[in-house]
Design an enzyme around this catalytic site. Structure first.
Site, PDB file in Angstrom:
ATOM      1  N   GLU A 102      -2.434   5.340  -1.525  1.00 32.62           N
ATOM      2  CA  GLU A 102      -1.367   4.851  -0.657  1.00 32.62           C
ATOM      3  C   GLU A 102      -0.867   5.888   0.333  1.00 32.62           C
ATOM      4  O   GLU A 102      -0.269   5.536   1.343  1.00 32.62           O
ATOM      5  CB  GLU A 102      -0.246   4.322  -1.536  1.00 32.62           C
ATOM      6  CG  GLU A 102      -0.821   3.277  -2.475  1.00 32.62           C
ATOM      7  CD  GLU A 102       0.152   2.718  -3.483  1.00 32.62           C
ATOM      8  OE1 GLU A 102       0.089   1.518  -3.731  1.00 32.62           O
ATOM      9  OE2 GLU A 102       0.984   3.468  -4.000  1.00 32.62           O
ATOM     10  N   ARG A 154       0.815  -1.208   0.000  1.00 29.55           N
ATOM     11  CA  ARG A 154       0.000   0.000   0.000  1.00 29.55           C
ATOM     12  C   ARG A 154       0.855   1.268   0.000  1.00 29.55           C
ATOM     13  O   ARG A 154       0.601   2.218   0.749  1.00 29.55           O
ATOM     14  CB  ARG A 154      -0.967   0.021   1.175  1.00 29.55           C
ATOM     15  CG  ARG A 154      -2.130   0.933   0.807  1.00 29.55           C
ATOM     16  CD  ARG A 154      -3.321   0.777   1.690  1.00 29.55           C
ATOM     17  NE  ARG A 154      -4.330   1.674   1.150  1.00 29.55           N
ATOM     18  CZ  ARG A 154      -5.624   1.437   1.161  1.00 29.55           C
ATOM     19  NH1 ARG A 154      -6.091   0.321   1.671  1.00 29.55           N
ATOM     20  NH2 ARG A 154      -6.459   2.302   0.660  1.00 29.55           N
ATOM     21  N   CYS A 155       1.910   1.250  -0.815  1.00 30.21           N
ATOM     22  CA  CYS A 155       2.694   2.478  -0.965  1.00 30.21           C
ATOM     23  C   CYS A 155       3.449   2.360  -2.261  1.00 30.21           C
ATOM     24  O   CYS A 155       3.505   1.308  -2.862  1.00 30.21           O
ATOM     25  CB  CYS A 155       3.674   2.650   0.191  1.00 30.21           C
ATOM     26  SG  CYS A 155       4.879   1.336   0.343  1.00 30.21           S
TER      27      CYS A 155
END
Ligand SMILES: Cc1cc2nc3c(=O)[nH]c(=O)nc-3n(C[C@H](O)[C@H](O)[C@H](O)COP(=O)(O)OP(=O)(O)OC[C@H]3O[C@@H](n4cnc5c(N)ncnc54)[C@H](O)[C@@H]3O)c2cc1C
Lengths: 288, 809
Positions: free
Chosen positions: B763, B387-388
């Site tokens: 993100e 999630r980034c």
């Protein structure tokens, strides 16, 4: 997470369960709510060849009064324990404990009998039953017998229950009116077993504690009845020094595993903290 | 306010009907998701389909002495058992990773992490396959293992990767040790060292961003179906980047790319876990090619958590040099990166440490130097962007913890220190010391708005009072205030520096308007729950004046969708969103010519008005896009080809740089170590906002995962390499009960280079959230001189802090 192969049975009487267990031997297991057993089967920690589902047996359900006792059928679900008016009146600590078990969906399935028979030190009911001095009614090929909760647990997944027996009911003496109670549980999240938990039942006469019983969850191979800790409180005003003594006595009998919930020393200390907090709540509720 | 004219009202009504950009349109995909009507890989049932399951290693490091499949093959219902010996003649016992390494599909001579794939059993049903895995007899000879990455490069460390032990130059340059993967350096070492040597104040802290896992609810899975007659392979799978999978399958299998049909149906979450290629995909493909029937592989939860791509495991020695007054002069970082047994990081190929060099953060730090050493250990491989964007959570964690450590050392308020060092609005586009060009930002405005909204000054006063009460023994609670001000770097990316296995990181959109004015559009990205079907339609609705409800968005079928690099690193809006706008504008240009022909005026006499072209000065003379569409097919201007469609492959000129200011207020019970989040405020600036409701949902989700990572989620190994707690009993996935309440807010600083000014948001909350939680915890104990407290901040670890500080009676 795929279970092995098994035969499935759904008898409708205790007699036929007992007959099946006698016939099928060690490879058979009773199935109650399945909330522990099916998880073990999925990871193949358990691979029973025969599953005997108890859910169709009417005589295993229900909660009733019998003189000075409350009798709870083994197949009573945790949801039913929470909803019971009879328990709310006589044994509110059962409701308080049930509410911190797993989550609502699991409580619709999980049963009291399964919870006490399972032998997993993580289950909350066994320590509570020891605290309440309950006894379990067992039925086997030789008929019925009763074993006290305090004498039932030998080790993790090792109990007084024989492979050809089932738990049919749990019998609990009604505590006196005005008793104080508290079940305090530390867990990481909803659906988690206890890092440590404590069940406390006390009676007070004015400001003096006249009886105290303490059970501890998940801080040893078995549930623990902290007898010495309870004794340390009786006759006291529940002052800080007596509480500290009780906490020390409780901590002394713990022997928790180090796991993802924390190292052993933490879980021991948490048993002490949970006891303190449960006791505080019990004290505030007691009127005698 | 001016009085609204009837014309204004009409325009407003037409605009509202479109449900275009800026509107809180409800997610169209939720209609099927909330009714259990999604269509996931495991829902697929094909005639004759058989099932695969893996035999996995119980050891973290062991030599395979022998594998005997006789008993398994004898079990009725078992069709085949594949081992490395079967794959080797096909050259498929290893597969290439995205990071330029190779990864074992089935272990040949050694196993290198617990639960590594050793054999693949194919049976006529899922249960038999599972039974048969217990009947494959593997004899192992256990070897000493490496769990601590700091021990990987010791002189006497056991050599893990014997397959490449003589290859002393890896994909990213020389290797210093057989267990070394790469060293990656950027910045000016000498200048940085010189500033540190003379600085008034320096701080140095080893910050661990511990190993965790993206843990999507749907695990990784695939169904491969090989048609022997046509020589065509259809592969359904949980792919965040389906086109890349098709190319990779073609390159490793030798099948021509047009005979491979890769389809990603609905995906139940990815978070980076579904970018890479896994042994299960390869084995289902090989199984289907060999057997000529469809082969399904579905991972269970434990397999997902313990074998497919993990995230983080960065050990970051982070240093800042500053003046006594708190002006940061230089940053120096050394990262020891634990990549596990194979280097299977999912980064753009030239970036072995992702975009870790965004670690100077939101601050004007003129000089910096970063070194990253990647090493092998006996753990599962991965290192994906959970999630980034690539390694950005790690980078932001490093700088956002480091500025707090510095603030404490010089006795300055942590918010003030940030305000003092922010890049100023007028410095954009800003060139960072480690090589990035930040596109736009207004950090001071965002920070001040956040501080005002949360009531920062009052919170500090309350905290001071609580600390005093704690020291007087009146409370057993500690209050922490966490701050993080992050800058993300998303939208990979420009082909000058971004590619995956040589494929440039453009993305694409193909838009086709039907004669009756409804639209189908297809993209090279692939939603895993982000709501692409909703938001792309909103972009098109605004650009082309067709209601979003009349626009269908399709992704995931590589036969129909234009080539794209997929969805991760918040790249969908920055790259495919841009492609969508550009393709729409091509259509609009043609539509303008058609409208001019229809209205018998010159193109230049027309202007766009919400959903139509009208004649300038004569608003009653217009043609709607719907009318134009009909005409485009049936009566186009002479010499114009009929139809109304366009495709765009968008090559982004730069990354986008979303940012935000986050605040967290936490109360910690010293006696149990239990931390409660009292408030969490998140101000996000993601440029132009396409759908505020989806943004809010993304922020909630990202923060929840940040909360999980900071407060307890981890993949831990014991000293013999056993993976601990790889189930949802132990792996912390917060439920609604544990999850804090989120307060969201925003500012808008559009990206100057993006066609609609959007930057991406999915993100940011994760990137900004993790350090914010950790800073809150650290801040709670800061007045007791606790030093840096490592994540995860679960209860027992915080209790240990209390023990160390003597806070327990
Ligand atoms: C996610 C999750 C979280 C949970 N958290 C908790 C928790 O915090 N605290 C807690 O106490 N429990 C927890 N549980 C367990 C739950 O309470 C179970 O319901 C309970 O432990 C077992 O009851 P059951 O009816 O499901 O028994 P089953 O799973 O069906 O059986 C458990 C065992 O007992 C045996 N058994 C069952 N009934 C009888 C009987 N009448 N006579 C003899 N043997 C019998 C079975 O053969 C089996 O060995 C959790 C379960 C899950 C899935």
């Amino acid at each position: 997470m795929i279970p092995g192969t098994f035969e499935y049975y759904r008898p409708d009487s205790v007699a036929s369960v007992v007959a099946l267990l006698a016939k099928l031997g060690d490879d058979a297991r009773p199935l109650a709510g399945g909330q522990s057993l099916i998880a073990m089967m999925k990871t193949r920690l358990a691979s029973p060849e025969h599953l005997i589902d108890l859910s169709a047996i009417a005589e295993l359900h229900g909660i009733r009064e019998q003189g000075n006792d409350i009798i709870i059928g083994a197949m009573t679900t945790q949801h039913e324990l929470i909803a019971s008016e009879l328990l709310a009146k006589y044994l509110p600590i059962i409701r308080e404990t049930s509410l911190v078990i797993a989550d609502p969906q699991i409580r619709y399935k999980g049963t009291l009998g399964g919870n006490v028979a399972n032998g997993d030190p993580g289950n909350d009911m066994p320590a509570l039953m020891q605290c309440l001095d309950a006894s379990y009614q067992l039925v086997g090929p030789k008929g019925e017998r009763e074993v006290a909760a305090r004498a039932f647990y030998n080790g993790a997944y090792d109990t007084a229950l024989q492979a050809d027996e089932i738990v049919s009911a749990v019998r609990i003496g009604k505590p006196v009116a005005g008793h104080g109670y508290g079940y305090e549980k530390l867990k990481r999240k909803i659906g988690d077993y206890a890092t440590a938990a404590a069940a406390v039942m006390i009676t007070m006469s004015v400001a003096t504690c006249t009886s105290a019983s303490i059970g501890l969850t998940n801080v040893s191979e078995t549930p623990l009845w902290a007898e010495a800790a309870g004794k340390a409180l009786v006759g006291t005003q529940l002052d800080e020094a007596s509480i500290a003594k009780a906490v020390a006595a409780a901590e002394a009998i713990t022997n928790p595993a180090s796991d993802m919930r924390g190292p052993a020393e933490y879980r021991t200390k948490m048993a002490g903290i949970m006891l303190r907090r449960a006791l505080e709540r019990a004290k505030s509720r007691a009127h005698g | 306010m001016n009085k609204q004219t009837p014309i204004d009202i009409d325009r407003a009504e037409r605009t509202e009907k479109l449900q275009g950009m800026g509107c809180k349109r409800k997610r169209v995909e939720d209609i099927r998701f909330t009714q259990g009507k999604g269509n996931y890989v495991d829902d697929l049932k094909l005639p004759g389909m058989v099932f695969g399951d893996f035999v996995r290693s119980p050891h973290a490091h062991a030599r395979i002495v022998s594998i005997d499949t006789t008993r398994a093959k004898a079990l009725p219902g078992v069709i085949a058992v594949l081992t490395a010996a079967d794959l080797k003649p096909l050259g498929l016992h290893y597969m290439p990773t995205l990071a330029g390494d190779v990864q074992a599909v089935l272990a040949e001579e050694k196993v290198l992490f617990q639960n590594q794939e050793v054999a693949f059993v194919i049976a006529k049903d899922r249960y038999i396959a599972s039974d048969a895995t217990e009947l494959v007899d593997v004899v192992y000879e256990a070897l000493p293992c490496i769990v601590d990455p700091f021990k990987s490069m010791l002189p006497d460390a056991p050599v893990l990767r014997e397959d490449i032990k003589d290859k002393m130059v890896g994909a990213h340059g020389p290797r210093k040790h057989p267990n070394h993967i790469f060293e990656w350096q950027i910045g000016d070492k000498d200048a940085t060292d010189a500033i540190f040597a003379n600085a008034e104040v320096t701080i140095k802290e080893m910050l661990v961003d511990h190993r965790t896992h993206p843990s999507p609810l749907e695990t990784c899975q695939s169904v491969a179906s090989f048609d022997k007659i046509k020589g065509e392979l259809t592969l359904w799978g949980t792919f965040q980047a389906p086109h890349v999978i098709r190319t990779v399958v073609s390159l490793i299998s030798g099948l021509p790319e047009h005979k491979i049909h890769v389809i990603a149906p609905d995906i139940g979450g990815g978070f980076g876990n579904k970018v890479g290629a896994y042994a299960g995909y390869v084995c289902s493909v090989v199984g289907s090619i060999v057997l000529g029937v469809p082969v399904k592989w579905v991972e269970d939860r434990m397999e997902n958590l313990s074998t497919t791509s993990f995230a983080r495991d960065y050990h970051m020695t982070t240093e800042l040099a500053a003046t006594k007054e708190g002006k940061i002069l230089a940053m120096r970082v050394h990262v020891l990166a634990d990549h596990g047994a194979f280097d299977a990081c999912a980064d753009p190929s030239k970036w072995p440490a992702g975009f870790m060099n965004i670690c100077t953060g939101s601050y004007d730090i003129p000089t910096a130097h970063l070194v990253v050493d990647g090493v092998y250990t006996n753990k599962a491989s991965g290192g994906v962007a959970y999630r980034c964007s690539f390694r950005v959570t790690e980078a932001v964690f490093a700088i956002e913890r480091a500025v707090e450590v510095l603030a404490q050392k010089i006795g300055m308020d942590a918010a003030e220190l940030r305000l003092k060092n922010f890049i100023k609005a007028e410095q954009f586009p800003y060139h960072s010391a480690l090589g990035w060009e930040y596109d736009s930002g207004d950090y001071h405005t965002a920070m001040k708005k956040a501080m005002d909204t949360i009531g920062y000054a009052e919170l500090r006063k309350e905290q001071a009072a609580k600390r005093a009460a704690f020291q007087r023994g009146e409370t057993r609670e500690l209050m922490g205030i966490g701050i993080s001000f992050f800058t993300e770097i998303v939208g990979a990316g420009p082909s000058k520096n971004c590619d995956i296995l040589g494929i440039a990181m453009f993305d694409s959109a193909e838009i086709r308007i039907h004669p009756t004015g409804s639209i189908i559009a297809r993209m090279g990205t692939k939603s895993q729950g982000q709501g692409h079907e909703t938001t792309y339609a909103q972009i098109i609705a605004t650009e082309l004046g067709i209601p979003a409800d009349d626009i269908m968005i399709e992704e995931g079928n590589t036969d129909t969708a234009p080539y794209g690099l997929g969805t991760y690193g918040s790249r969908s809006t920055p790259v495919a969103g841009a492609a969508t706008a550009v393709a729409a504008r091509k259509i609009k240009a043609k539509a303008q010519m058609i409208a001019a022909h229809m209205l018998e005026v010159h193109e230049g006499d027309l202007e766009w008005d919400v959903d139509r072209f009208r004649v300038k000065g004569l608003p009653e003379k217009f043609k709607t896009m719907k009318e134009i569409a009909w005409s485009a097919y049936n009566s186009p201007p002479p010499n114009m080809e009929p139809g109304l469609e366009a495709v765009n492959y968008y090559e982004p000129p730069n990354m986008t740089y979303p940012f935000g200011a986050y605040f967290c207020v936490m109360d910690i019970d010293v006696d149990t170590g239990v931390a409660k989040t009292r408030r969490f405020y998140a101000l996000d600036d993601c440029g132009t906002r396409i759908n505020p409701m989806i943004i809010e949902g993304q922020v909630h989700g990202g923060l929840t995962e940040a909360f999980a990572c900071a407060m307890g989620q981890e993949i831990r190994y014991d000293e013999t390499g056993n993976v601990m707690g790889a189930s949802f009993m132990d792996f912390f996935l917060p439920t609604a009960v544990e999850t804090p309440h989120w307060e969201t807010d925003f500012t808008v600083t559009p990206s100057p280079h993006h066609p609609i000014g959007a930057k991406g948001v999915g993100e940011s909350p994760h990137v900004g959230g993790v350090p914010c939680f950790s800073n809150a915890v650290n801040d709670a104990y800061a007045f007791l001189n606790a030093g840096h407290i490592q994540m995860p901040h679960d209860a027992w670890r915080l209790w240990k802090v209390g023990e160390r500080l003597g806070l327990h009676k």
